[in-house]
Design a protein around this motif. Structure first.
Motif, PDB file in Angstrom:
ATOM      1  N   SER A  46       0.851  -1.188   0.000  1.00 46.80           N
ATOM      2  CA  SER A  46       0.000   0.000   0.000  1.00 46.80           C
ATOM      3  C   SER A  46       0.890   1.243   0.000  1.00 46.80           C
ATOM      4  N   ILE A  47       0.672   2.144  -0.970  1.00 48.92           N
ATOM      5  CA  ILE A  47       1.472   3.364  -1.110  1.00 48.92           C
ATOM      6  C   ILE A  47       0.556   4.572  -0.955  1.00 48.92           C
ATOM      7  N   ASN A  48       0.937   5.482  -0.078  1.00 47.37           N
ATOM      8  CA  ASN A  48       0.170   6.713   0.122  1.00 47.37           C
ATOM      9  C   ASN A  48       1.161   7.836   0.425  1.00 47.37           C
ATOM     10  N   LEU A  49       1.628   8.510  -0.626  1.00 49.71           N
ATOM     11  CA  LEU A  49       2.661   9.535  -0.512  1.00 49.71           C
ATOM     12  C   LEU A  49       2.140  10.861  -1.035  1.00 49.71           C
ATOM     13  N   SER A  50       2.533  11.930  -0.355  1.00 51.19           N
ATOM     14  CA  SER A  50       2.140  13.274  -0.767  1.00 51.19           C
ATOM     15  C   SER A  50       3.313  14.224  -0.575  1.00 51.19           C
ATOM     16  N   THR A  51       3.181  15.430  -1.138  1.00 47.82           N
ATOM     17  CA  THR A  51       4.270  16.395  -1.081  1.00 47.82           C
ATOM     18  C   THR A  51       4.344  17.055   0.287  1.00 47.82           C
ATOM     19  N   GLY A  52       5.538  17.524   0.594  1.00 44.38           N
ATOM     20  CA  GLY A  52       5.779  18.154   1.879  1.00 44.38           C
ATOM     21  C   GLY A  52       7.011  17.558   2.529  1.00 44.38           C
ATOM     22  N   CYS A  53       7.262  17.929   3.741  1.00 41.65           N
ATOM     23  CA  CYS A  53       8.403  17.386   4.477  1.00 41.65           C
ATOM     24  C   CYS A  53       8.005  17.287   5.949  1.00 41.65           C
ATOM     25  N   LYS A  54       7.342  16.199   6.265  1.00 42.20           N
ATOM     26  CA  LYS A  54       6.839  16.043   7.624  1.00 42.20           C
ATOM     27  C   LYS A  54       7.223  14.697   8.231  1.00 42.20           C
ATOM     28  N   ASN A  55       6.913  13.586   7.523  1.00 42.88           N
ATOM     29  CA  ASN A  55       7.152  12.283   8.135  1.00 42.88           C
ATOM     30  C   ASN A  55       7.167  11.186   7.073  1.00 42.88           C
ATOM     31  N   LEU A  56       7.671  10.009   7.468  1.00 46.33           N
ATOM     32  CA  LEU A  56       7.615   8.792   6.661  1.00 46.33           C
ATOM     33  C   LEU A  56       7.273   7.649   7.599  1.00 46.33           C
ATOM     34  N   SER A  57       6.281   6.870   7.235  1.00 45.99           N
ATOM     35  CA  SER A  57       5.820   5.772   8.078  1.00 45.99           C
ATOM     36  C   SER A  57       5.889   4.464   7.304  1.00 45.99           C
ATOM     37  N   LEU A  58       6.461   3.438   7.950  1.00 52.39           N
ATOM     38  CA  LEU A  58       6.541   2.091   7.388  1.00 52.39           C
ATOM     39  C   LEU A  58       5.811   1.160   8.342  1.00 52.39           C
ATOM     40  N   SER A  59       4.719   0.567   7.887  1.00 51.38           N
ATOM     41  CA  SER A  59       3.914  -0.291   8.739  1.00 51.38           C
ATOM     42  C   SER A  59       3.605  -1.588   8.015  1.00 51.38           C
ATOM     43  N   ALA A  60       3.209  -2.600   8.795  1.00 55.00           N
ATOM     44  CA  ALA A  60       2.921  -3.904   8.210  1.00 55.00           C
ATOM     45  C   ALA A  60       1.967  -4.665   9.106  1.00 55.00           C
ATOM     46  N   ASN A  61       1.137  -5.501   8.466  1.00 50.17           N
ATOM     47  CA  ASN A  61       0.271  -6.408   9.199  1.00 50.17           C
ATOM     48  C   ASN A  61       0.330  -7.784   8.540  1.00 50.17           C
ATOM     49  N   GLU A  62      -0.688  -8.576   8.700  1.00 51.89           N
ATOM     50  CA  GLU A  62      -0.655  -9.954   8.206  1.00 51.89           C
ATOM     51  C   GLU A  62      -0.542 -10.038   6.691  1.00 51.89           C
ATOM     52  N   SER A  63      -1.096  -9.065   5.970  1.00 50.54           N
ATOM     53  CA  SER A  63      -1.151  -9.172   4.505  1.00 50.54           C
ATOM     54  C   SER A  63      -0.639  -7.949   3.766  1.00 50.54           C
ATOM     55  N   THR A  64      -0.393  -6.819   4.447  1.00 50.89           N
ATOM     56  CA  THR A  64      -0.082  -5.575   3.753  1.00 50.89           C
ATOM     57  C   THR A  64       1.143  -4.904   4.348  1.00 50.89           C
ATOM     58  N   LEU A  65       2.043  -4.486   3.459  1.00 49.48           N
ATOM     59  CA  LEU A  65       3.168  -3.622   3.815  1.00 49.48           C
ATOM     60  C   LEU A  65       2.848  -2.224   3.310  1.00 49.48           C
ATOM     61  N   SER A  66       2.876  -1.231   4.205  1.00 47.93           N
ATOM     62  CA  SER A  66       2.445   0.122   3.847  1.00 47.93           C
ATOM     63  C   SER A  66       3.603   1.100   3.937  1.00 47.93           C
ATOM     64  N   VAL A  67       3.687   1.983   2.930  1.00 48.95           N
ATOM     65  CA  VAL A  67       4.648   3.082   2.903  1.00 48.95           C
ATOM     66  C   VAL A  67       3.847   4.360   2.707  1.00 48.95           C
ATOM     67  N   SER A  68       3.893   5.254   3.679  1.00 51.23           N
ATOM     68  CA  SER A  68       3.080   6.467   3.601  1.00 51.23           C
ATOM     69  C   SER A  68       3.828   7.626   4.239  1.00 51.23           C
ATOM     70  N   GLY A  69       3.347   8.836   3.947  1.00 48.19           N
ATOM     71  CA  GLY A  69       3.928  10.016   4.567  1.00 48.19           C
ATOM     72  C   GLY A  69       4.006  11.196   3.631  1.00 48.19           C
TER      73      GLY A  69
END
Length: 643
Positions: A46-69
């Motif tokens: 799962s990818i959810n990225l937007s412009t700016g300079c605030k944070n980066l989050s890497l999360s994971a559960n049983e079926s999904t690896l997420s990169v957002s921030g």
């Protein structure tokens, strides 16, 4: 109470370590690696990225690896990607890495052995988002991320659902200056001394006159005490196309060559990238080439280098290096001169591994033709040997027959491997690769049997040779053992891409071993080890046989001596020893000889047996070859020993 206080102090101390480990001032690049514990079902990103300079989050559960921030300057992306084809074994934990390059505004994810670009490279702005520091962690869970590490510093955290990182703005010009610190680049100019738009570039402009003046433009960045170690561009008068029109040539030196590195794992840009343009003009097919002298770090032997230009016609936003229009002159290990007949971006690429193959089309044609001819020859030889096998005194016939069968199988598979890899899916190579490896090892084993059997007959004259089933066991069964083991290990066999020197972007695909570390070790411990033993023993046996039969009167005839040594060389596999001589400056010659001699080996073997039979008939009952088979014992031993 004391226990709770102690636990709180441990947590505070632990967070201090995390903050100090995960953060560093002005990171030129950043990466986080860890292991994802997931379920055995379908996996997705799962990818959810937007412009700016605030944070980066890497999360994971049983079926999904997420990169957002919010971390990018231009990239905005929201997407879900299936990861099933990138994860080789969903039952085990998956290793992954996230790479952030602020100068490129590029975010990449490596999962398994596949690199996915989440945000493509873009032109940087004055401000870059960098200096990622470890933020608040989340609760422990049955699924998530563990063994996390920022760059090479482990975080020593237990399995948790997310890692959060804070970011901050930094001037891109400062990052460019940091990118060259610690290298041997000296005499760096100040940014105010140049007029380049990019923070990592230095630009010079030359006004071309109407005379035949040649201009030299020197990079402001020198790699040494003197400016002689700096990149130099020689501009010929041919660049000025219109005599009555003023022309201004712009030469831009990019000190941070990672801007042009993306997408090329097997090659590396080893010096500055030089952009040469003429305002409002496209310059091609120059009568006198542009000459660019690159002074770079030492390039070790075995790593080829070539001058390339950036072909902007396909996609101006993606790096596409091409050798067309450029000639490479290697002047020592630290100096390369490029002669190019057009204007664009120029650089020197050094091959890491694997090295592109020159004349790949010709070598492929020779190998395919040789394998086809050898396969037909081996079938004819098998029929010939089966007819001669009925004679009871022919002890060598089962061995010659086993070698012919294994070579026929090898030639057939090698002829078809390219077709199967290009027409079929990648899954086809998971079973064609092991079959090809087995056929190669089986051929080597039968050649080894030929060596041992010849030694037995020459040295142990009065004792019978081992039974036929023993030879079949060694030649056909033993090679299957390492192949079965490698198949059970997994991730060894697959599609192998061989890149041509003139067009690396269009590789030749074949079914063989993969290009990972496990496959390399398997290749060294099986194929190369057996080959080294075979070639060394083959040369030793050739020497011993030569000493044994050199005094025979009939062997002194030129054609007999030639066919004896040449035929035994084919039987003993000594021609495969050329694989160990593939080094400059004779690499091309050795490669052509290797392909010709080994792909036509089946034809040479058939020719050997037919020629020996023909010479027997010509000898009319002489002791040269006492039977029509050309058996090893009767060819090798003196007359008195045969009696």
């Amino acid at each position: 109470m004391e226990l709770r206080l102690t636990d709180n102090l441990k947590i505070v101390f632990f967070l201090i370590i995390l903050f100090s480990t995960g953060s560093s001032e002005h990171d030129v690049d950043w990466n986080f690696c860890g292991r994802w514990r997931h379920g055995s079902g379908s996996l997705q990103l799962s990818i959810n990225l937007s412009t700016g300079c605030k944070n980066l989050s890497l999360s994971a559960n049983e079926s999904t690896l997420s990169v957002s921030g919010r971390i990018t300057a231009q990239c905005m992306r929201s997407d879900v990607i299936t990861l099933d084809k990138y994860v080789p074994d969903p039952k085990n934990d998956t290793y992954f890495c996230v790479y952030w390059e602020p100068l490129l505004d590029q975010l990449k994810l490596e999962v398994g052995e596949t690199n996915l670009t989440l945000c493509w490279p873009a032109n940087t702005r004055e401000s870059c988002c960098t200096d990622l520091s470890y933020g608040a962690n989340t609760l422990k869970s049955d699924y998530g991320i563990f063994d996390g590490a920022v760059k090479t510093d482990p975080l020593h955290t237990p399995l948790q659902t997310a890692y959060n990182f804070n970011t901050r703005h930094t001037q891109c010009a400062e990052l460019c200056a940091l990118a060259v610190q610690g290298s041997n680049i000296k005499n760096m100019p100040k940014k105010s001394e140049t007029n380049a738009e990019h923070p990592c570039a230095y630009k010079s402009e030359v006004e071309l006159k109407d005379d035949a003046t040649r201009y030299n433009v020197v990079s402001p960045i020198s790699r040494g005490v003197s400016s002689e170690a700096a990149t130099m561009v020689h501009i010929p008068p041919a660049v000025k196309k219109h005599p009555n029109k003023s022309s201004k040539v712009s030469v831009t030196f990019y000190q941070n060559n990672s801007l042009f590195q993306d997408g090329y794992k097997e090659v590396k840009v080893i010096d500055e990238v030089v952009e040469i343009t003429v305002e409002n003009e496209v310059i091609v097919n120059l009568s006198e080439p542009i000459r660019i002298n690159f002074h770079h770090d030492i390039v070790l032997k075995g790593h080829s280098r070539r001058c390339v230009s950036w072909d902007t016609r396909k996609d101006p936003f993606l790096v596409n290096w091409s050798v067309v229009g450029c000639e490479t002159k290697q002047i020592g290990s630290k100096h390369t001169e490029c002669l190019c007949n057009h204007l664009t971006y120029f650089a020197v690429l050094v091959e890491l591994e694997p090295r592109p193959v020159r004349h790949l089309l010709a070598l492929t044609a020779i190998t395919s033709l040789g394998c086809a001819v050898s396969f037909i020859s081996c079938i004819a030889l098998i029929i010939y040997l089966c007819r001669k096998k009925k004679r009871p005194k022919e002890q060598s016939m089962p061995i010659h027959l086993g070698l012919a069968v294994s070579l026929a199988f090898l030639c057939l598979l090698f002829f078809l491997t390219g077709v199967l890899a290009n027409v079929g899916e990648d899954s086809v190579c998971t079973w064609v690769g092991p079959l090809l490896h087995y056929a190669l090892l089986s051929s080597f084993m039968w050649m080894g049997v030929e060596v041992f059997h010849t030694f037995w007959l020459v040295q142990v004259v009065f004792r019978p040779s081992p039974k036929t089933y023993m030879w079949n066991l060694v030649g056909f069964v033993v090679p299957a053992v390492p192949v079965v083991i490698l198949v059970s290990i997994g991730d060894i066999y697959g599609v192998r891409e061989v890149k041509p020197f003139d067009d690396p972007s269009n590789p030749y695909r074949m079914c063989w071993m993969a290009t990972n570390h496990k496959a390399l070790l398997a290749h060294c411990f099986t194929t190369m080890t057996v080959l080294a033993i075979l070639v060394s023993s083959g040369f030793v046996m050739l020497f011993l046989v030569y000493r044994k039969i050199r005094h025979r009167d009939e062997w002194k005839q030129n054609r007999v001596a030639f066919f004896s040594i040449w035929g035994l060389s084919c039987l003993f596999g000594t021609t495969w020893g050329l694989a160990f001589l593939n080094s400059e400056p004779i690499a091309d010659i050795i490669l052509f000889l290797f392909c010709i001699l080994n792909s036509f080996q089946g034809f040479f073997l058939m020719l050997r047996f037919y020629m020996l039979d023909w010479m027997r008939k010509q000898a009319d009952g002489s002791n040269l070859v006492s039977t029509s088979s050309g058996s090893t014992k009767q060819q090798m031993l003196p007359t008195k020993e045969k009696s």
